[in-house]
Design a protein around this motif. Structure first.
Motif, PDB file in Angstrom:
ATOM      1  N   LYS A   4       0.872  -1.172   0.000  1.00  0.00           N
ATOM      2  CA  LYS A   4       0.000   0.000   0.000  1.00  0.00           C
ATOM      3  C   LYS A   4       0.905   1.217   0.000  1.00  0.00           C
ATOM      4  O   LYS A   4       1.984   1.192   0.599  1.00  0.00           O
ATOM      5  CB  LYS A   4      -0.887  -0.018   1.233  1.00  0.00           C
ATOM      6  N   GLN A   5       0.461   2.272  -0.673  1.00  0.00           N
ATOM      7  CA  GLN A   5       1.293   3.467  -0.773  1.00  0.00           C
ATOM      8  C   GLN A   5       0.597   4.672  -0.156  1.00  0.00           C
ATOM      9  O   GLN A   5      -0.631   4.791  -0.204  1.00  0.00           O
ATOM     10  CB  GLN A   5       1.645   3.752  -2.226  1.00  0.00           C
ATOM     11  N   PHE A   6       1.436   5.538   0.401  1.00  0.00           N
ATOM     12  CA  PHE A   6       0.968   6.746   1.065  1.00  0.00           C
ATOM     13  C   PHE A   6       1.810   7.929   0.599  1.00  0.00           C
ATOM     14  O   PHE A   6       3.020   7.809   0.468  1.00  0.00           O
ATOM     15  CB  PHE A   6       1.118   6.616   2.587  1.00  0.00           C
ATOM     16  N   LYS A   7       1.160   9.050   0.372  1.00  0.00           N
ATOM     17  CA  LYS A   7       1.866  10.292   0.054  1.00  0.00           C
ATOM     18  C   LYS A   7       2.239  10.931   1.388  1.00  0.00           C
ATOM     19  O   LYS A   7       1.398  11.037   2.294  1.00  0.00           O
ATOM     20  CB  LYS A   7       0.955  11.223  -0.750  1.00  0.00           C
ATOM     21  N   THR A  20      11.963   6.036  11.435  1.00  0.00           N
ATOM     22  CA  THR A  20      12.413   4.652  11.513  1.00  0.00           C
ATOM     23  C   THR A  20      12.029   3.981  12.834  1.00  0.00           C
ATOM     24  O   THR A  20      11.493   2.858  12.809  1.00  0.00           O
ATOM     25  CB  THR A  20      13.930   4.549  11.249  1.00  0.00           C
ATOM     26  N   PRO A  21      12.235   4.620  14.004  1.00  0.00           N
ATOM     27  CA  PRO A  21      11.839   3.963  15.257  1.00  0.00           C
ATOM     28  C   PRO A  21      10.324   3.769  15.393  1.00  0.00           C
ATOM     29  O   PRO A  21       9.874   2.982  16.205  1.00  0.00           O
ATOM     30  CB  PRO A  21      12.345   4.910  16.350  1.00  0.00           C
ATOM     31  N   ILE A  22       9.556   4.475  14.585  1.00  0.00           N
ATOM     32  CA  ILE A  22       8.099   4.325  14.589  1.00  0.00           C
ATOM     33  C   ILE A  22       7.679   3.218  13.624  1.00  0.00           C
ATOM     34  O   ILE A  22       6.859   2.366  13.952  1.00  0.00           O
ATOM     35  CB  ILE A  22       7.426   5.654  14.189  1.00  0.00           C
ATOM     36  N   LEU A  23       8.250   3.246  12.418  1.00  0.00           N
ATOM     37  CA  LEU A  23       7.818   2.313  11.382  1.00  0.00           C
ATOM     38  C   LEU A  23       8.360   0.897  11.570  1.00  0.00           C
ATOM     39  O   LEU A  23       7.654  -0.069  11.257  1.00  0.00           O
ATOM     40  CB  LEU A  23       8.211   2.844  10.002  1.00  0.00           C
ATOM     41  N   ASN A  24       9.574   0.761  12.059  1.00  0.00           N
ATOM     42  CA  ASN A  24      10.130  -0.590  12.227  1.00  0.00           C
ATOM     43  C   ASN A  24       9.285  -1.463  13.146  1.00  0.00           C
ATOM     44  O   ASN A  24       8.979  -2.603  12.780  1.00  0.00           O
ATOM     45  CB  ASN A  24      11.580  -0.537  12.700  1.00  0.00           C
ATOM     46  N   ASN A  30      13.163  -3.168   7.526  1.00  0.00           N
ATOM     47  CA  ASN A  30      13.367  -3.367   6.083  1.00  0.00           C
ATOM     48  C   ASN A  30      12.096  -3.788   5.345  1.00  0.00           C
ATOM     49  O   ASN A  30      12.174  -4.314   4.246  1.00  0.00           O
ATOM     50  CB  ASN A  30      14.478  -4.391   5.818  1.00  0.00           C
ATOM     51  N   ASN A  31      10.919  -3.542   5.941  1.00  0.00           N
ATOM     52  CA  ASN A  31       9.652  -3.870   5.286  1.00  0.00           C
ATOM     53  C   ASN A  31       8.925  -2.639   4.786  1.00  0.00           C
ATOM     54  O   ASN A  31       7.760  -2.726   4.423  1.00  0.00           O
ATOM     55  CB  ASN A  31       8.724  -4.632   6.242  1.00  0.00           C
ATOM     56  N   TRP A  32       9.580  -1.507   4.767  1.00  0.00           N
ATOM     57  CA  TRP A  32       8.960  -0.280   4.292  1.00  0.00           C
ATOM     58  C   TRP A  32      10.019   0.559   3.587  1.00  0.00           C
ATOM     59  O   TRP A  32      11.201   0.345   3.770  1.00  0.00           O
ATOM     60  CB  TRP A  32       8.327   0.498   5.448  1.00  0.00           C
ATOM     61  N   GLU A  33       9.537   1.508   2.782  1.00  0.00           N
ATOM     62  CA  GLU A  33      10.464   2.343   2.025  1.00  0.00           C
ATOM     63  C   GLU A  33       9.813   3.693   1.745  1.00  0.00           C
ATOM     64  O   GLU A  33       8.625   3.763   1.447  1.00  0.00           O
ATOM     65  CB  GLU A  33      10.789   1.651   0.701  1.00  0.00           C
ATOM     66  N   VAL A  34      10.612   4.749   1.857  1.00  0.00           N
ATOM     67  CA  VAL A  34      10.166   6.091   1.466  1.00  0.00           C
ATOM     68  C   VAL A  34      11.036   6.523   0.301  1.00  0.00           C
ATOM     69  O   VAL A  34      12.258   6.539   0.391  1.00  0.00           O
ATOM     70  CB  VAL A  34      10.316   7.111   2.612  1.00  0.00           C
ATOM     71  N   ASN A  35      10.383   6.885  -0.795  1.00  0.00           N
ATOM     72  CA  ASN A  35      11.110   7.381  -1.959  1.00  0.00           C
ATOM     73  C   ASN A  35      11.223   8.898  -1.828  1.00  0.00           C
ATOM     74  O   ASN A  35      10.329   9.643  -2.224  1.00  0.00           O
ATOM     75  CB  ASN A  35      10.387   6.996  -3.247  1.00  0.00           C
ATOM     76  N   VAL A  36      12.332   9.356  -1.244  1.00  0.00           N
ATOM     77  CA  VAL A  36      12.512  10.798  -1.018  1.00  0.00           C
ATOM     78  C   VAL A  36      12.833  11.547  -2.314  1.00  0.00           C
ATOM     79  O   VAL A  36      12.787  12.769  -2.339  1.00  0.00           O
ATOM     80  CB  VAL A  36      13.583  11.089   0.057  1.00  0.00           C
ATOM     81  N   ARG A  37      13.140  10.834  -3.375  1.00  0.00           N
ATOM     82  CA  ARG A  37      13.416  11.486  -4.666  1.00  0.00           C
ATOM     83  C   ARG A  37      12.141  11.789  -5.438  1.00  0.00           C
ATOM     84  O   ARG A  37      12.129  12.636  -6.312  1.00  0.00           O
ATOM     85  CB  ARG A  37      14.340  10.604  -5.503  1.00  0.00           C
ATOM     86  N   ASP A  38      11.056  11.065  -5.132  1.00  0.00           N
ATOM     87  CA  ASP A  38       9.772  11.308  -5.781  1.00  0.00           C
ATOM     88  C   ASP A  38       9.167  12.589  -5.210  1.00  0.00           C
ATOM     89  O   ASP A  38       9.269  12.845  -4.013  1.00  0.00           O
ATOM     90  CB  ASP A  38       8.837  10.118  -5.505  1.00  0.00           C
ATOM     91  N   LYS A  39       8.527  13.392  -6.043  1.00  0.00           N
ATOM     92  CA  LYS A  39       7.959  14.659  -5.579  1.00  0.00           C
ATOM     93  C   LYS A  39       6.882  14.446  -4.516  1.00  0.00           C
ATOM     94  O   LYS A  39       6.646  15.313  -3.682  1.00  0.00           O
ATOM     95  CB  LYS A  39       7.397  15.469  -6.743  1.00  0.00           C
ATOM     96  N   ASP A  40       6.233  13.280  -4.512  1.00  0.00           N
ATOM     97  CA  ASP A  40       5.180  12.991  -3.542  1.00  0.00           C
ATOM     98  C   ASP A  40       5.678  12.255  -2.301  1.00  0.00           C
ATOM     99  O   ASP A  40       4.899  11.948  -1.415  1.00  0.00           O
ATOM    100  CB  ASP A  40       4.058  12.181  -4.199  1.00  0.00           C
ATOM    101  N   LYS A  41       7.002  11.959  -2.240  1.00  0.00           N
ATOM    102  CA  LYS A  41       7.614  11.305  -1.068  1.00  0.00           C
ATOM    103  C   LYS A  41       6.816  10.058  -0.660  1.00  0.00           C
ATOM    104  O   LYS A  41       6.274   9.954   0.431  1.00  0.00           O
ATOM    105  CB  LYS A  41       7.720  12.275   0.113  1.00  0.00           C
ATOM    106  N   VAL A  45       4.435   0.324   1.991  1.00  0.00           N
ATOM    107  CA  VAL A  45       4.436  -0.625   3.109  1.00  0.00           C
ATOM    108  C   VAL A  45       3.734  -1.907   2.682  1.00  0.00           C
ATOM    109  O   VAL A  45       2.871  -1.891   1.807  1.00  0.00           O
ATOM    110  CB  VAL A  45       3.732  -0.025   4.352  1.00  0.00           C
ATOM    111  N   PRO A  46       4.079  -3.044   3.314  1.00  0.00           N
ATOM    112  CA  PRO A  46       3.371  -4.284   3.014  1.00  0.00           C
ATOM    113  C   PRO A  46       1.974  -4.240   3.619  1.00  0.00           C
ATOM    114  O   PRO A  46       1.773  -3.655   4.699  1.00  0.00           O
ATOM    115  CB  PRO A  46       4.235  -5.361   3.677  1.00  0.00           C
TER     116      PRO A  46
END
Length: 70
Positions: A4-7, A20-24, A30-41, A45-46
């Motif tokens: 699932k994706q979130f802006k 990180t201490p919240i999401l882990n 290592n089960n989530w990722e934020v694309n900081v290069r994308d304009k929508d950040k 998440v699984p």
């Protein structure tokens, strides 16, 4: 694995370090990722065992914006 994706406004490595201490514990290390290069950040998440309400609340409580996009 389904995801699932979130802006968000998690826009730098310092911001990633802050959530990180919240999401882990919520999603697993290592089960989530934020694309900081994308304009929508985009935070990806699984969907397996996802407590969406808790995720939204905790990211907002950390001082970030988050909204569901898919």
């Amino acid at each position: 694995m389904k995801t699932k994706q979130f802006k968000t406004n998690i826009n730098c490595l310092g911001c990633v370090a802050k959530v990180t201490p919240i999401l882990n514990p919520l999603l697993g290390e290592n089960n989530w990722e934020v694309n900081v290069r994308d304009k929508d950040k985009i935070l990806t998440v699984p969907t397996e065992n996802l407590d969406e309400k808790s995720l939204l609340e905790q990211v907002k409580n950390a001082g970030f914006k988050i909204e569901i996009i898919s």
